[in-house]
Design a protein around this motif. Structure first.
Motif, PDB file in Angstrom:
ATOM      1  N   PHE A   1      13.345  -3.398  48.150  1.00  0.00           N
ATOM      2  CA  PHE A   1      13.308  -2.349  47.139  1.00  0.00           C
ATOM      3  C   PHE A   1      11.889  -1.848  46.840  1.00  0.00           C
ATOM      4  O   PHE A   1      11.660  -1.141  45.881  1.00  0.00           O
ATOM      5  CB  PHE A   1      14.019  -2.812  45.843  1.00  0.00           C
ATOM      6  CG  PHE A   1      13.447  -4.056  45.232  1.00  0.00           C
ATOM      7  CD1 PHE A   1      12.326  -3.972  44.415  1.00  0.00           C
ATOM      8  CD2 PHE A   1      14.031  -5.294  45.469  1.00  0.00           C
ATOM      9  CE1 PHE A   1      11.793  -5.122  43.847  1.00  0.00           C
ATOM     10  CE2 PHE A   1      13.495  -6.437  44.904  1.00  0.00           C
ATOM     11  CZ  PHE A   1      12.377  -6.358  44.093  1.00  0.00           C
TER      12      PHE A   1
ATOM     13  N   ARG B   1      15.008   0.105  56.961  1.00  0.00           N
ATOM     14  CA  ARG B   1      15.508   0.073  55.593  1.00  0.00           C
ATOM     15  C   ARG B   1      17.011   0.349  55.513  1.00  0.00           C
ATOM     16  O   ARG B   1      17.529   0.709  54.470  1.00  0.00           O
ATOM     17  CB  ARG B   1      14.749   1.085  54.741  1.00  0.00           C
ATOM     18  CG  ARG B   1      13.266   0.814  54.703  1.00  0.00           C
ATOM     19  CD  ARG B   1      12.557   1.612  53.655  1.00  0.00           C
ATOM     20  NE  ARG B   1      11.460   0.827  53.122  1.00  0.00           N
ATOM     21  CZ  ARG B   1      11.541   0.065  52.039  1.00  0.00           C
ATOM     22  NH1 ARG B   1      12.656   0.009  51.357  1.00  0.00           N
ATOM     23  NH2 ARG B   1      10.514  -0.635  51.639  1.00  0.00           N
TER      24      ARG B   1
ATOM     25  N   PRO C   1      13.771   3.281  47.473  1.00  0.00           N
ATOM     26  CA  PRO C   1      13.042   2.146  46.901  1.00  0.00           C
ATOM     27  C   PRO C   1      12.992   2.255  45.378  1.00  0.00           C
ATOM     28  O   PRO C   1      13.053   3.353  44.829  1.00  0.00           O
ATOM     29  CB  PRO C   1      11.647   2.290  47.497  1.00  0.00           C
ATOM     30  CG  PRO C   1      11.518   3.737  47.828  1.00  0.00           C
ATOM     31  CD  PRO C   1      12.880   4.218  48.182  1.00  0.00           C
ATOM     32  N   GLU C   2      12.883   1.108  44.718  1.00  0.00           N
ATOM     33  CA  GLU C   2      12.785   1.115  43.255  1.00  0.00           C
ATOM     34  C   GLU C   2      11.332   1.046  42.800  1.00  0.00           C
ATOM     35  O   GLU C   2      11.013   1.388  41.669  1.00  0.00           O
ATOM     36  CB  GLU C   2      13.550  -0.074  42.679  1.00  0.00           C
ATOM     37  CG  GLU C   2      15.054   0.044  42.852  1.00  0.00           C
ATOM     38  CD  GLU C   2      15.748  -1.259  42.514  1.00  0.00           C
ATOM     39  OE1 GLU C   2      15.494  -1.786  41.418  1.00  0.00           O
ATOM     40  OE2 GLU C   2      16.528  -1.748  43.361  1.00  0.00           O
TER      41      GLU C   2
END
Lengths: 235, 490
Positions: free
Chosen positions: A74, A101, A151-152
Motif C-alpha cells: 500500500f 502491484r 497506494p494509500e
C-alpha cells in the motif's frame, strides 16, 4: 498512518536525522522542507526501508517498516531517477509496475489515461526509452508510476524540481485531489516554499536532522517559512 | 593548456574508484597487465625463431609479413569489444574557454596511450630488435616497425569510427572468418597478396608514406567527425534510437515470474553491456575446439569435463555472476516495490536454464568428436542447469558492484564483478565438475563419471527450492549493503 518514534540515523558518528516523534494521520498531505542536508531524503529512505535506522522505528499503518515488508503493497514512492528502468519505454514501465502491484494492462491504461494532461503529450507513444527522456519528463513518468495500484501512502521527493511551470500547477492539483478526495496520505519534500504551502495541509521544517517547526498550513505559513529561511525570525 | 589536461588526467586516474579499490584487485590488475605485456614481449623475441623453425625456407620477416594481416584483424576485434573511448571526461571542458581544436587534438592524442597500442609495440619492438641483431638492414627494419605502429594507430582511430556502426563491425567479423576459412582449406590464401604488400613495404622503406598517410587520413576523419558535432558524448553514444517494442505478452504463461522474465529480455536486447556479455558467451561455445582437437587433452578427461562445462555454460557464468548488479541502476525502486526475492531469482534462473539449453542445441556439431565428447557436453549442461546456476547466483549475491548498463565494459579499467570473493566463488564452478567426473571415472569407468556429473545436476534441480531459499537469505541479509553499494556514484 505513519508513526515515527525516537528515529535517528548516524553515518560514522555524524547524526543526520533525529526525530523524537512524528505522527502523520491518514489522508494528510504532508510537506517536508529544509535546506540541503536537512535529512529529508534520509527520512524518506528510512520510510522505504532503503537504509537502516540507527535507533527508533517507523510504523506505517501499524507495520514496523524495518522488520516486516507488509507495508509495500500500500506504499509507493518516487525518490529519484534511480526508480526508473532506463531501458523501458514509459508504457512498458507502467505495465511493469502495474504487474508488480497486481494491476492488469487495462487497469494501468485506465489510470494513465487520467494523466494525459499532465504528460502534455511527451510521455506516451514516444517510442523512446526512459533514459532518453529529459529530466522533467522522466520525473513525470516516475510520479505517475507511483500512483499505480491505488497506494494509500505516496512518497515523492522533490516532485516539483525540474518540472515546467504548467506541469507544476497540474501536479499540485493532482496531489491535492489525492489527499482530499481519495484519502491518500501524501508525503512530499520541496525546496519551493510556495508550492508546499499551496499543496500541503501540514508542513514540517527540518534543520540538521531535527524538526524545528511543525505547522498547520494557514495564510501566514508562507510568510513564516520565508522568514525562517531568510534567518529573520518573527515572533 | 595541455599541461592542465595532463594534470586533470593524473587526478582522474589516481582518484578513480577502481584505483581506490582493494589492494588485491590492484595487484591482480597489475599482474594481468604484466602477464599480457610479458607474453607479447616474449612472443616478440621468440617470433623470429618460431617462424624460422616453422617455415624454414622462408625468411622470417617474410612469414611475419604474411601473417600480419591476421594480427591486425584480431586486434580490431579485441579493440571493438574491449577498448572504451575516452569521451565523457571532456564534457566539463566544453563550456570553458578553450579552443575546440585543442580539446579534440588532446582527446584523440590521448587514445594513443591505450594499452592496445602498446600491445603492438611490445610484440614488434623485440621482434625488430632481434631482426637488427640478426643483421637485417637498419633502415628497412626501423621504418617497417614505424609502419606497423602507424597501422596500429590507424586501427585505433578506425575503431573510433567502427564503434558507431554495427555494420562495419559485422563486415570485419565476416571478412576475418572468411579469410581464415579460405586459408585453412587452402582455397585461396588471402594473406598472400597482403603479405606481398607488407614485404614491398619492408623492401622499399620510402613506402612508409602510405601507412603514414592512412594514419593522417583516419585521424583527420575522426577530427572532422568530432568537430562536426562537438557534443562529444553525442558522437560516441548511440543516437536516440526509435524503440521498436516487441510484444512479449506470450511470456505471460510463465505466471508470476513473467514480469521479470520480460524485463530481463529487454535488459539484454536494449543495453550495450549485457549485449556484449551475450556476444562473449557465444564465444564460449567454441571453447571445446581448443580441448577436443588436441591429443594431449584426450588423455586428461578431467580437463575435458571442464571444457564441456564451459561449452554450454558461457552465458550462465558471464551473465549469472552479475545477477543483482544488472538491476543496480534501479535497485532502490525494486526494493521499495512489492517484490518477492524468490520470483526475482527464479526468473534469472530460468533465463540461465534457457541459455544452457540453447547452447546445448548449438553444440550438437561437437558430435563430430564422437559420442563420448557429446555425452560429456550433455552431462556438463545438466551440471550447469542443476548446480552451476545456483553457485553462480550465490556468487552474484555477494557481488555488489554497480553496473552501467548502456556502457561497454572497458578493458583493464573496469573491475566490475572482478573481486576476490568472485574469484573464490569461481573455484567450485571449475573444480566441482572436474571432481564429480574424475573421481567416479578413476574408481569405476568413463560412463560412471558421466552419470555422476549428470546426476549432480538432476539433484540440483530437485532441490531447487532449497537452494533458492538459501540464496534468498543472502539477499535479505545483504539488502542495505547492496542498496548502498549500488547507489554509489561511479
Amino acid at each position: 498512518m505513519i508513526v515515527t518514534t525516537n528515529l535517528s540515523k548516524k553515518y560514522n558518528a555524524v547524526e543526520v536525522l533525529n526525530i523524537n516523534s512524528l505522527d502523520i494521520p491518514k489522508g494528510q498531505s504532508f510537506g517536508l522542507v529544509g535546506n540541503n542536508g536537512a535529512g529529508k531524503t534520509t527520512y524518506f529512505s528510512l520510510l522505504l526501508d532503503l537504509i537502516q535506522p540507527t535507533t527508533g522505528q517507523i510504523k506505517n499503518n501499524n507495520v514496523l517498516v524495518h522488520e516486516s515488508e507488509d507495508w509495500k503493497p500500500f506504499t509507493s514512492a518516487f525518490i529519484d531517477e534511480s526508480f526508473l528502468i532506463g531501458y523501458l519505454t514509459a508504457e512498458e514501465y507502467f505495465y511493469f509496475i502495474g504487474e508488480l502491484r497486481g494491476q492488469n494492462k487495462s487497469d494501468v491504461d485506465a489510470l494513465v489515461a487520467q494523466f494525459e494532461d499532465f504528460f502534455h503529450g511527451e510521455i506516451l507513444n514516444q517510442k523512446k526509452y526512459l533514459r532518453d527522456l529529459s529530466k522533467g519528463n522522466q520525473k513525470k513518468a516516475g510520479i505517475v508510476a507511483a500512483l499505480i495500484g491505488n497506494p494509500e501512502v505516496i512518497i515523492l521527493d522533490e516532485p516539483f524540481a525540474n518540472l515546467d511551470p504548467t506541469t507544476q500547477i497540474r501536479l499540485k492539483a493532482i496531489i491535492k485531489d489525492l489527499a482530499e478526495k481519495k484519502g491518500v496520505t501524501v508525503l512530499i519534500s520541496s525546496h519551493d516554499l510556495l508550492h508546499v504551502t499551496d499543496v500541503c495541509e501540514r508542513i514540517v521544517v527540518l534543520e540538521k536532522g531535527k524538526i524545528v517547526k511543525d505547522l498547520i498550513t494557514s495564510k501566514e505559513t508562507l510568510k513564516e517559512l520565508e522568514a525562517h529561511f531568510s534567518g529573520v525570525e518573527v515572533e | 593548456m595541455i599541461k592542465q589536461f595532463i594534470r586533470l588526467e593524473w587526478k582522474q586516474f589516481f582518484r578513480a574508484s577502481y584505483f581506490q579499490k582493494g589492494l588485491a584487485i590492484k595487484i591482480l590488475l597489475i599482474l594481468a597487465a604484466l602477464y599480457f605485456g610479458g607474453i607479447a614481449i616474449f612472443m616478440g623475441i621468440g617470433l623470429f625463431f618460431i617462424l624460422k623453425k616453422a617455415i624454414p625456407d622462408v625468411d622470417p620477416i617474410v612469414s611475419a609479413n604474411n601473417f600480419l594481416i591476421y594480427w591486425f584483424l584480431f586486434e580490431m576485434l579485441i579493440r571493438y569489444f574491449m577498448q572504451q573511448l575516452p569521451v565523457m571526461n571532456v564534457k566539463p571542458l566544453m563550456t570553458i574557454p578553450i579552443k575546440r581544436n585543442t580539446v579534440i587534438h588532446y582527446l584523440l592524442g590521448k587514445t594513443t596511450l591505450s594499452f592496445f597500442n602498446f600491445l603492438s609495440v611490445f610484440l614488434f619492438l623485440p621482434f625488430s630488435i632481434v631482426l637488427l641483431i640478426k643483421g637485417y638492414p637498419i633502415l628497412n627494419v626501423a621504418l617497417w616497425f614505424l609502419a606497423i605502429i602507424c597501422l596500429t594507430l590507424s586501427i585505433n582511430y578506425l575503431n573510433f569510427l567502427v564503434n558507431k556502426s554495427n555494420t562495419v563491425f559485422y563486415i570485419i567479423v565476416v571478412v576475418l572468418f572468411a579469410a581464415i576459412g579460405l586459408e585453412y582449406y587452402g582455397i585461396y590464401a588471402l594473406s598472400e597478396p597482403i603479405g606481398v604488400a607488407f614485404n614491398t613495404l619492408y623492401n622499399n622503406p620510402f613506402l612508409i608514406v602510405v601507412p603514414m598517410a592512412l594514419l593522417v587520413t583516419l585521424y583527420y576523419l575522426n577530427f572532422k567527425y568530432i568537430k562536426s558535432g562537438f557534443y562529444l558524448d553525442d558522437a560516441v553514444s548511440k543516437k536516440v534510437k526509435e524503440v521498436n517494442a516487441t510484444d512479449l505478452s506470450w511470456m505471460n504463461r510463465f505466471g508470476s515470474i513473467a514480469p521479470f522474465l520480460k524485463n530481463d529480455m529487454k535488459l539484454i536486447w536494449r543495453n550495450a553491456r549485457p549485449k556484449q556479455v551475450m556476444m562473449m558467451s557465444f564465444l564460449f561455445l567454441f571453447y571445446g575446439l581448443i580441448f577436443y582437437t588436441q591429443e594431449v587433452y584426450r588423455e586428461m578427461p578431467a580437463m575435458l569435463a571442464f571444457a564441456s562445462m564451459f561449452v554450454t555454460g558461457g552465458f550462465l557464468m558471464t551473465f549469472g555472476q552479475l545477477v543483482p548488479s544488472w538491476d543496480s541502476e534501479y535497485y532502490k525502486m525494486l526494493m521499495s516495490q512489492n517484490i518477492p526475492y524468490r520470483k526475482y531469482l527464479e526468473s534469472k534462473w530460468y533465463l540461465m536454464v534457457v541459455a544452457v539449453a540453447i547452447s546445448f542445441v548449438l553444440s550438437t556439431p561437437y558430435l563430430y568428436f564422437g559420442w563420448e565428447i557429446f555425452g560429456m557436453i550433455a552431462a556438463g549442461a545438466l551440471f550447469n542447469i542443476g548446480l552451476n546456476s545456483f553457485i553462480t547466483l550465490f556468487g552474484g549475491a555477494l557481488n555488489r558492484v554497480p553496473i552501467e548498463l548502456n556502457v561497454k565494459a572497458k578493458a583493464f579499467s573496469n573491475t566490475n564483478g572482478f573481486n576476490p570473493t568472485q574469484m573464490l566463488i569461481a573455484l567450485p564452478k571449475f573444480l566441482l565438475p572436474m571432481g564429480l567426473f574424475y573421481i567416479p571415472y578413476k574408481l569405476i569407468n568413463f560412463e560412471a563419471g558421466l552419470i555422476v556429473l549428470a546426476f549432480s545436476g538432476v539433484l540440483g534441480i530437485i532441490f531447487k527450492g532449497f537452494f533458492l531459499s538459501k540464496i534468498e537469505q543472502v539477499y535479505q541479509t545483504g539488502k542495505y549493503k547492496t542498496i548502498a553499494a549500488f547507489g554509489e556514484k561511479k
